[in-house]
Design a protein around this motif. Structure first.
Motif, PDB file in Angstrom:
ATOM      1  N   ASP A   1       0.070  -4.518   5.714  1.00 40.96           N
ATOM      2  CA  ASP A   1      -0.349  -3.753   6.967  1.00 40.96           C
ATOM      3  C   ASP A   1      -1.802  -4.106   6.989  1.00 40.96           C
ATOM      4  O   ASP A   1      -2.678  -3.682   5.984  1.00 40.96           O
TER       5      ASP A   1
ATOM      6  N   HIS B   1       0.862  -1.222   0.091  1.00 42.10           N
ATOM      7  CA  HIS B   1      -0.022  -0.161  -0.126  1.00 42.10           C
ATOM      8  C   HIS B   1       0.763   1.178  -0.018  1.00 42.10           C
ATOM      9  O   HIS B   1       1.966   1.107   0.085  1.00 42.10           O
TER      10      HIS B   1
ATOM     11  N   HIS C   1       1.375   4.223   2.230  1.00 39.25           N
ATOM     12  CA  HIS C   1       1.617   4.534   3.490  1.00 39.25           C
ATOM     13  C   HIS C   1       3.192   4.882   3.385  1.00 39.25           C
ATOM     14  O   HIS C   1       3.985   4.025   2.919  1.00 39.25           O
TER      15      HIS C   1
ATOM     16  N   HIS D   1      -7.229  -2.253   5.409  1.00 39.45           N
ATOM     17  CA  HIS D   1      -6.185  -1.065   5.648  1.00 39.45           C
ATOM     18  C   HIS D   1      -6.940   0.035   4.882  1.00 39.45           C
ATOM     19  O   HIS D   1      -7.935   0.217   4.763  1.00 39.45           O
TER      20      HIS D   1
HETATM   21 ZN   LIG Z   1      -0.328   1.665   6.654  1.00 41.04          ZN
END
Ligand SMILES: [Zn+2]
Length: 392
Positions: free
Chosen positions: A281, A184, A186, A250
Motif C-alpha cells: 500500500d 503493513h 492496517h 505509507h
Molecule cells: Zn494501508
C-alpha cells in the motif's frame, strides 16, 4: 455518513484525535526478538553496487517516518472536509444487485488444487484473491500476500469496511502455501482472522515475512516461523528464493497509540527463474526507481490502483492509476497485476473507475494495456519462462 464510513476513513487516515479505534492484540513498543534474514543487509545508505538507497528512518520517539519529500500528512482542514463535506462517489449498488459486469464471480480457484499447484515449471502463475491478496506460484514456492478472507477489514466483524465482493475461496481451499508476505498493519492488509486460519492450517511450515516491529504481534497470534526485516534486508529461507523487504510510502496503525511503531513497505521476491514485486500500500515515491535499478526487471508486479480520492487527502498514502503506471515503469515490470480495488470501498472514487483510468494511463504512456492487467476475483494467469537478465 454512517459508522461504517467513519471507521473506514479512520482506518486509512492519520492525524485526527476523534478517529474510532479498537483494542486488539497490541503491537509491542519494544523491539521484538531479532529473527532477521540470512543474507544481511546492503549497508548504510548504499547498496553493494554503491548506488544510493533509502534507509528506514525513525523520529526521536522511535516511531518510523517516511523519508521522502513526497510524504505529507493531510492537513486538518482537508481531513475535516473529507469527513464531513466531501461527496462519496463510490456509488456501490445495494447488496443483492449485480454490482458489475466487470466483477464476475466469485470464481473459485478450481485450478489451484494441490495436484495442479506447483506445475508451472519455470513460469509464474498469479491468482487474485481480492484487494491486496495475491497468490503467486514461482520457483517451486506458493506465496500469498496480505491475506484477507474476512468479510470486514476491521477488528470486529459487525462493523467497519465490509467487502462488496466475497473472497473467492477459503483458507482451507488454498493449495499448500509456503510463505506469506505482509506489507503493513492496517486492517485491510493484516487480518487477524486470516492470520489465525493460515497458522492453524499450515503451522510452523508456513513462513511469515513481516515488516520490522511486527514479530511480537505475529507471535501473539501463535505464528512460529516469522522473519521480520528492515528495508533492504533479505532472507533466503527457504533457499533458492530471496525475499527482500523494500521501501514504500505509507504508515501503520491498529490501535489508538501504536502509530508507526511498525515499519511498512513492499516486497521484492527474487528467484532463479522469476522475480515478483509486491508494492503493498503506497503513495508514489522515488524508491521505486531504486528498487527497479537494484532488482528489476520483474516478471510480475502487483501494484495498487484504488482508494485514491480525494487526491489532496489520499495522495501521500495511495497512488492513483497514473502513479501506479509510474511504479510499473520504475520497477521495470514486464507485467503488472492491478490490486487494492474492487473489493472494499475505502475512498471516494467510483468503484469501477480504477481499471478505466489504468487503461487510459497505459495508453497515454504508449504502453501495451495488456502489460498492466486486471483479473476477476479468483482468476489466474500464467506467464513467463526464463529470465531475461538484469539485477543481481
Ligand atoms: Zn494501508
Amino acid at each position: 455518513m454512517g459508522p461504517t464510513s467513519w471507521f473506514g476513513f479512520s482506518a486509512l487516515l492519520p492525524g485526527l484525535g476523534f478517529q474510532l479505534y479498537f483494542l486488539e492484540p497490541r503491537t509491542p513498543n519494544t523491539p521484538s526478538l531479532n529473527h532477521r534474514g540470512t543474507g544481511g543487509t546492503f549497508g548504510e545508505g548504499q547498496d553493494v553496487k554503491g548506488e544510493v538507497i533509502t534507509r528506514s528512518t525513525r523520529e526521536k520517539n522511535g516511531r518510523f517516518t517516511n523519508p521522502w519529500p513526497t510524504w505529507h500528512y493531510p492537513s486538518s482542514a482537508s481531513l475535516l472536509r473529507f469527513y464531513l463535506l466531501d461527496k462519496d462517489h463510490s456509488n456501490l449498488p445495494p447488496a443483492g444487485i449485480s454490482r458489475s459486469t466487470l466483477l464476475t464471480g466469485p470464481v473459485y480457484i478450481y485450478n489451484m488444487t494441490p495436484q495442479v499447484s506447483g506445475t508451472v515449471g519455470s513460469g509464474l502463475r498469479v491468482t487474485w484473491l481480492g484487494h491486496a491478496s495475491v497468490l503467486v506460484e514461482m520457483d517451486g514456492l506458493v506465496i500469498l500476500t496480505d491475506p484477507i478472507f474476512s468479510q470486514r477489514a476491521s477488528p470486529f466483524q459487525f462493523m467497519g469496511p465490509k467487502r462488496f465482493r466475497g473472497p473467492p475461496c477459503t483458507v482451507d481451499q488454498l493449495p499448500k502455501v509456503d510463505a506469506v508476505l505482509i506489507s503493513h498493519t492496517h486492517y485491510d492488509h493484516l487480518d487477524v482472522g486470516s492470520v489465525s486460519s493460515l497458522n492453524k492450517r499450515f503451522g510452523a511450515e508456513l513462513r511469515w515475512f513481516v515488516p520490522l516491529g511486527l514479530q511480537g504481534w505475529m507471535q501473539s497470534c501463535g505464528c512460529k516461523n516469522v522473519i521480520e526485516l528492515d528495508w533492504w534486508e533479505e532472507s533466503c529461507v527457504p533457499d533458492k528464493v530471496m525475499f527482500v523487504f523494500t521501501p514504500a510510502q505509507h504508515w501503520c496503525k491498529r490501535t489508538p497509540t501504536d502509530d508507526n511503531r511498525v515499519l511498512w513497505g513492499s516486497w521484492s521476491v527474487l528467484g532463479p527463474c522469476n522475480r515478483f514485486f509486491f508494492a503493498g500500500d503506497t503513495g508514489y515515491c522515488s524508491s521505486f526507481q531504486e528498487i527497479g535499478r537494484r532488482f528489476g526487471p520483474f516478471d510480475l508486479a502487483a501494484i495498487s490502483i484504488g482508494a485514491y480520492l480525494p487526491r489532496d487527502v489520499m495522495k501521500s498514502l495511495h497512488v492513483d492509476p497514473e502513479e501506479a503506471v509510474e511504479i510499473h515503469k520504475d520497477v521495470k515490470a514486464k507485467h503488472s497485476l492491478a490490486i487494492h480495488w474492487g473489493t472494499f470501498a475505502l475512498a471516494h472514487e467510483f468503484y469501477l473507475e480504477p481499471p478505466v483510468r489504468l487503461r487510459e494511463a497505459m495508453e497515454k504512456n504508449g504502453l501495451n494495456v495488456e502489460h498492466f492487467f486486471v483479473l476477476n476475483h479468483g482468476e489466474s494467469r500464467v506467464m513467463g519462462g526464463e529470465r531475461e537478465g538484469g539485477g543481481v
